[in-house]
Design an enzyme around this catalytic site. Structure first.
Site, short mmCIF file in Angstrom:
data_model
loop_
_atom_site.label_atom_id
_atom_site.label_comp_id
_atom_site.label_asym_id
_atom_site.label_seq_id
_atom_site.Cartn_x
_atom_site.Cartn_y
_atom_site.Cartn_z
N GLY A 122 0.82 -1.21 0.00
CA GLY A 122 0.00 0.00 0.00
C GLY A 122 0.85 1.25 0.00
O GLY A 122 1.94 1.27 0.58
N GLY A 188 23.60 -6.65 22.43
CA GLY A 188 22.44 -5.93 22.96
C GLY A 188 21.74 -6.75 24.02
O GLY A 188 21.15 -7.79 23.72
N ILE A 192 14.87 -8.25 23.51
CA ILE A 192 15.03 -9.39 22.60
C ILE A 192 16.25 -10.22 23.01
O ILE A 192 16.20 -11.45 23.06
CB ILE A 192 15.16 -8.92 21.13
CG1 ILE A 192 13.85 -8.28 20.68
CG2 ILE A 192 15.54 -10.09 20.20
CD1 ILE A 192 13.81 -7.83 19.23
N ALA A 327 3.24 -4.70 21.02
CA ALA A 327 2.06 -5.12 20.28
C ALA A 327 0.78 -4.51 20.87
O ALA A 327 -0.08 -4.01 20.15
CB ALA A 327 1.97 -6.64 20.29
N HIS A 451 -6.22 -16.54 48.59
CA HIS A 451 -5.05 -17.22 49.17
C HIS A 451 -5.15 -18.70 48.89
O HIS A 451 -6.23 -19.27 49.04
CB HIS A 451 -5.01 -16.98 50.68
CG HIS A 451 -3.91 -17.73 51.36
ND1 HIS A 451 -2.59 -17.33 51.26
CD2 HIS A 451 -3.92 -18.87 52.10
CE1 HIS A 451 -1.83 -18.18 51.93
NE2 HIS A 451 -2.62 -19.13 52.46
P1 FAD Z 1 4.11 -4.83 12.69
O1 FAD Z 1 3.72 -5.95 13.55
O2 FAD Z 1 5.55 -4.71 12.32
O3 FAD Z 1 3.22 -4.94 11.39
C1 FAD Z 1 3.38 -4.08 10.31
C2 FAD Z 1 2.80 -4.75 9.09
O4 FAD Z 1 2.74 -3.81 8.04
C3 FAD Z 1 3.65 -5.91 8.57
O5 FAD Z 1 2.85 -7.04 8.41
C4 FAD Z 1 4.18 -5.41 7.23
O6 FAD Z 1 4.33 -6.44 6.26
C5 FAD Z 1 3.08 -4.46 6.82
N1 FAD Z 1 3.50 -3.43 5.87
C6 FAD Z 1 4.55 -2.58 5.97
N2 FAD Z 1 4.56 -1.74 4.93
C7 FAD Z 1 3.50 -2.06 4.15
C8 FAD Z 1 2.98 -1.55 2.96
N3 FAD Z 1 3.52 -0.50 2.34
N4 FAD Z 1 1.89 -2.15 2.43
C9 FAD Z 1 1.30 -3.22 3.04
N5 FAD Z 1 1.74 -3.72 4.19
C10 FAD Z 1 2.82 -3.16 4.74
N6 FAD Z 1 5.79 -6.92 21.63
C11 FAD Z 1 5.03 -7.23 22.70
O7 FAD Z 1 4.16 -6.45 23.08
N7 FAD Z 1 5.20 -8.41 23.37
C12 FAD Z 1 6.13 -9.31 23.01
O8 FAD Z 1 6.26 -10.36 23.62
C13 FAD Z 1 6.96 -9.01 21.89
N8 FAD Z 1 7.90 -9.87 21.48
C14 FAD Z 1 8.66 -9.57 20.38
C15 FAD Z 1 9.64 -10.46 19.99
C16 FAD Z 1 10.43 -10.19 18.89
C17 FAD Z 1 11.49 -11.19 18.47
C18 FAD Z 1 10.21 -9.00 18.14
C19 FAD Z 1 11.02 -8.71 16.91
C20 FAD Z 1 9.24 -8.10 18.52
C21 FAD Z 1 8.46 -8.37 19.66
N9 FAD Z 1 7.49 -7.48 20.11
C22 FAD Z 1 6.74 -7.78 21.21
C23 FAD Z 1 7.24 -6.20 19.43
C24 FAD Z 1 5.98 -6.33 18.54
O9 FAD Z 1 6.16 -7.38 17.62
C25 FAD Z 1 5.73 -5.02 17.81
O10 FAD Z 1 5.67 -3.96 18.74
C26 FAD Z 1 4.41 -5.07 17.05
O11 FAD Z 1 4.41 -6.12 16.11
C27 FAD Z 1 4.14 -3.75 16.35
O12 FAD Z 1 2.92 -3.84 15.67
P2 FAD Z 1 2.62 -2.97 14.37
O13 FAD Z 1 1.26 -3.37 13.92
O14 FAD Z 1 2.90 -1.56 14.64
O15 FAD Z 1 3.71 -3.43 13.30
P1 NAD Z 2 16.04 -2.81 23.09
O1 NAD Z 2 16.01 -1.37 22.89
O2 NAD Z 2 15.17 -3.44 24.11
O3 NAD Z 2 17.52 -3.28 23.45
C1 NAD Z 2 18.61 -3.01 22.63
C2 NAD Z 2 19.87 -3.01 23.49
O4 NAD Z 2 20.98 -2.97 22.62
C3 NAD Z 2 19.97 -1.79 24.40
O5 NAD Z 2 20.20 -2.21 25.71
C4 NAD Z 2 21.12 -1.00 23.82
O6 NAD Z 2 21.87 -0.30 24.77
C5 NAD Z 2 21.95 -2.10 23.18
N1 NAD Z 2 22.80 -1.63 22.09
C6 NAD Z 2 22.52 -0.71 21.13
N2 NAD Z 2 23.57 -0.60 20.28
C7 NAD Z 2 24.52 -1.47 20.71
C8 NAD Z 2 25.80 -1.83 20.25
N3 NAD Z 2 26.33 -1.25 19.16
N4 NAD Z 2 26.52 -2.75 20.94
C9 NAD Z 2 26.00 -3.35 22.05
N5 NAD Z 2 24.76 -3.04 22.53
C10 NAD Z 2 24.03 -2.12 21.87
O7 NAD Z 2 15.78 -3.45 21.65
P2 NAD Z 2 15.53 -4.93 21.20
O8 NAD Z 2 15.86 -5.88 22.29
O9 NAD Z 2 16.19 -5.07 19.88
O10 NAD Z 2 13.98 -4.94 20.99
C11 NAD Z 2 13.37 -4.04 20.04
C12 NAD Z 2 11.98 -3.69 20.43
O11 NAD Z 2 11.12 -4.80 20.34
C13 NAD Z 2 11.93 -3.16 21.84
O12 NAD Z 2 11.56 -1.81 21.79
C14 NAD Z 2 10.87 -3.94 22.53
O13 NAD Z 2 9.90 -3.12 23.09
C15 NAD Z 2 10.25 -4.82 21.45
N6 NAD Z 2 10.17 -6.17 22.02
C16 NAD Z 2 9.33 -6.38 23.06
C17 NAD Z 2 9.27 -7.62 23.66
C18 NAD Z 2 8.35 -7.84 24.80
O14 NAD Z 2 7.47 -7.03 25.00
N7 NAD Z 2 8.51 -8.90 25.57
C19 NAD Z 2 10.07 -8.64 23.20
C20 NAD Z 2 10.93 -8.39 22.16
C21 NAD Z 2 10.96 -7.14 21.56
#
Ligand code: FAD
Ligand code: NAD
Length: 483
Positions: A122, A188, A192, A327, A451
């Site tokens: 899109g 990092g 993650i 999310a 409890h």
């Molecule tokens: P996204 O989930 O990134 O979705 C964006 C969508 O837009 C994608 O499907 C993409 O294909 C689509 N898109 C992009 N551009 C276009 C376009 N031009 N046309 C059509 N489609 C398009 N968050 C939590 O709250 N709890 C967790 O436990 C958690 N665990 C995570 C673990 C990992 C390994 C990672 C990487 C992230 C995690 N997160 C977690 C973060 C969470 O996944 C994101 O915050 C969340 O998915 C963001 O939602 P969003 O809808 O903004 O974007």
């Molecule tokens: P983060 O911001 O949580 O952690 C990144 C870490 O990398 C920081 O501590 C930072 O200081 C370090 N860093 C940055 N540059 C570096 C370098 N050059 N060398 C060494 N360390 C460095 O980011 P993330 O873990 O990649 O996660 C990304 C996002 O995804 C987060 O904002 C998080 O909210 C979301 N996420 C959420 C969940 C969850 O809710 N359980 C799980 C996974 C991801």
């Protein structure tokens, strides 16, 4: 000219798909555009969260946790398991099945709610016009009274550690390992890094985490972060703080990582390295030059408190805009925007968004930590309670952890709740609800808890704010409760 819609959502992650369903429920004619193609070449919904984020990571966390319990903890409670082994390929297949079920489920929800799914990329051409480029290259332009951009985020890459197939990977690659690496480097030690580092540590990798910052989890209350660091180190994660990666080299199918720390230049060799140094907003190709939608200085789509962009009737939500990349934050923004478009009043309370790190034990927090409150000039009183003193935690063989309630010293209003311990991710909902309702610490303290439950730890922490925790024998600690 194709169909006209009340709302077109671009992106079907937890921000976009929830916004689309809510808009349709509000009686708005809604379409949602998605371009994510899975390994089978099929367009799938659910975005990062369902495909390569929250869900697959939690599937691996749960599987590896069960393995650890069976291998190391069941003996404590009298269960003799004999030899325990993990079939990594089977664990991965289970994860893929869960992802397929859930992403397919979104398509069913779209159908059930009358959302039109448009497959392709899109682009906002201008106010009210969205172009969709389908997989076969065909383009169609749609009219929409309102547009919601929900294009999410992608991992940040760093020049000293360029991704290298199968050796230096991002979080997506780390969810696909087919065997346990012997030596795993994690760049990092954020959310993650701790989650995926834990998965592979539990399965037998020697995990070294290289974190550039000197402090560990600075967003978490210092007491809770300190306890978390201690517990995760005990589990085998070698967390090196103040370690800045300066370069990587591939030698004999191994990764040599160079970094500097307080002691000078260092080098360590790994079988695989995960780069997880944050994520950046993804807006590539979604805004035509004439769209007029502005980005902020960090590349996020600029929005106000109601997720309105610089162009009227164009909204943006989720990871593509300012705020925590979570999310549930994306989904709540989606609901708020859909309600606003439908003509209702809607607000988000950005001060009460819970964060959870799904390690074992889990770390969870909402609102300010003690240090943030003090920096903001607020006088605070705090109450902490240890899981070790909870009868249910003992019965559960899960006595590690602490819960802490931070309240305004003058008004008693709860400013934050920070927890490390079993089920912290579930417990934190109490803090979120308390803050949503503007509760005082006393409100929680006067609430009747079942409890024996782990929730009683939060109750006792709230009681401890006034030095009245019941199950706290240590006199010194009792006095400190009010400090
Ligand atoms: P996204 O989930 O990134 O979705 C964006 C969508 O837009 C994608 O499907 C993409 O294909 C689509 N898109 C992009 N551009 C276009 C376009 N031009 N046309 C059509 N489609 C398009 N968050 C939590 O709250 N709890 C967790 O436990 C958690 N665990 C995570 C673990 C990992 C390994 C990672 C990487 C992230 C995690 N997160 C977690 C973060 C969470 O996944 C994101 O915050 C969340 O998915 C963001 O939602 P969003 O809808 O903004 O974007
Ligand atoms: P983060 O911001 O949580 O952690 C990144 C870490 O990398 C920081 O501590 C930072 O200081 C370090 N860093 C940055 N540059 C570096 C370098 N050059 N060398 C060494 N360390 C460095 O980011 P993330 O873990 O990649 O996660 C990304 C996002 O995804 C987060 O904002 C998080 O909210 C979301 N996420 C959420 C969940 C969850 O809710 N359980 C799980 C996974 C991801």
């Amino acid at each position: 000219m194709a169909d006209k819609y009340d709302v077109i959502v671009i992106g079907a992650g937890p921000g976009g798909y929830v916004a689309a369903i809510r808009a349709a429920q509000m009686g708005l004619k809604t379409a949602c555009v998605e371009k994510w193609v899975n390994k089978k070449g099929k367009v799938v919904h659910g975005g990062t969260c369902l495909n390569v984020g929250c869900i697959p990571s939690k599937s691996l966390l749960e599987a590896s946790h069960k393995y650890t319990e069976a291998k190391h903890d069941f003996g404590d409670i009298g269960i003799d398991t004999g030899d325990v082994s993990m079939d990594v390929k089977k664990m991965m297949a289970r994860k893929d099945k869960i992802v397929a079920n859930l992403t397919g489920g979104i398509s069913s929800l779209f159908q059930a709610n009358g959302v039109t799914a448009l497959e392709g990329t899109g682009k906002v051409l201008s106010k009210g016009k969205v172009e969709v480029t389908h997989q076969d290259g065909e383009k169609a332009t749609y009219d929409a009274d309102n547009i919601i951009i929900a294009t999410g985020s992608v991992p940040v890459e760093i020049p000293p550690a360029p991704l290298t197939e199968g050796l230096i990977v991002d979080s997506t690659g780390a969810l696909e390992f087919q065997e346990t690496p012997k030596r795993l480097g994690v760049i990092g030690a954020g959310v993650i890094g701790l989650e995926l580092g834990s998965v592979w540590n539990r399965l037998g990798s020697e995990v070294t985490m290289l974190e550039a910052m000197e402090s560990f989890l600075p967003m978490v209350d210092k007491d809770i972060a300190k306890e978390t660091q201690k517990l995760l180190t005990k589990q085998g994660l070698d967390i090196k703080l103040g370690a800045r990666v300066t370069g990587t080299e591939i030698k004999d199918n191994e990764v040599v990582v160079q970094y500097t720390d307080g002691k000078g230049e260092q080098e360590q060799t790994f079988d695989k390295v995960i780069v997880c140094v944050g994520r950046r907003p993804y807006t590539q190709g979604v805004l035509d030059d004439d769209a007029g939608v502005k980005l902020d200085e960090r590349g996020f789509i600029f929005v106000d408190d109601h997720c309105r962009t610089s162009v009227p009737s164009v909204y943006a939500i989720g990871d593509a805009v300012r705020g925590q990349m979570l999310a549930h934050k994306a989904s709540e923004e989606g609901i708020m925007v859909a309600d606003i478009i439908a003509g209702h009043k809607a607000e988000m309370n950005y001060d009460a968004i819970p964060c959870v790190i799904y390690t074992a034990p889990e770390v969870a927090w909402v609102g300010m930590n003690e240090q943030e409150a003090k920096t903001a000039g607020i006088e605070v009183k705090t109450g902490s309670f240890s899981f070790a003193a909870s009868g249910r935690a003992m019965a559960n063989n899960a006595t590690e952890g602490v819960a802490k309630v931070i309240a305004d010293a003058e008004t008693d209003r709860i400013l934050g709740v920070h927890i490390v311990g079993q089920h912290a991710g579930e417990l934190i909902a109490q803090g979120v609800i308390a803050m949503e309702f503007g509760s005082s610490a006393e409100d929680l303290a006067l609430t009747c808890y079942a409890h024996p439950t782990i929730s009683e730890v939060v109750h006792e922490a709230a009681l401890a704010v006034e030095g009245h925790a019941i199950h706290m024998a240590n006199r010194k600690k009792r006095k400190k409760q009010k400090a």
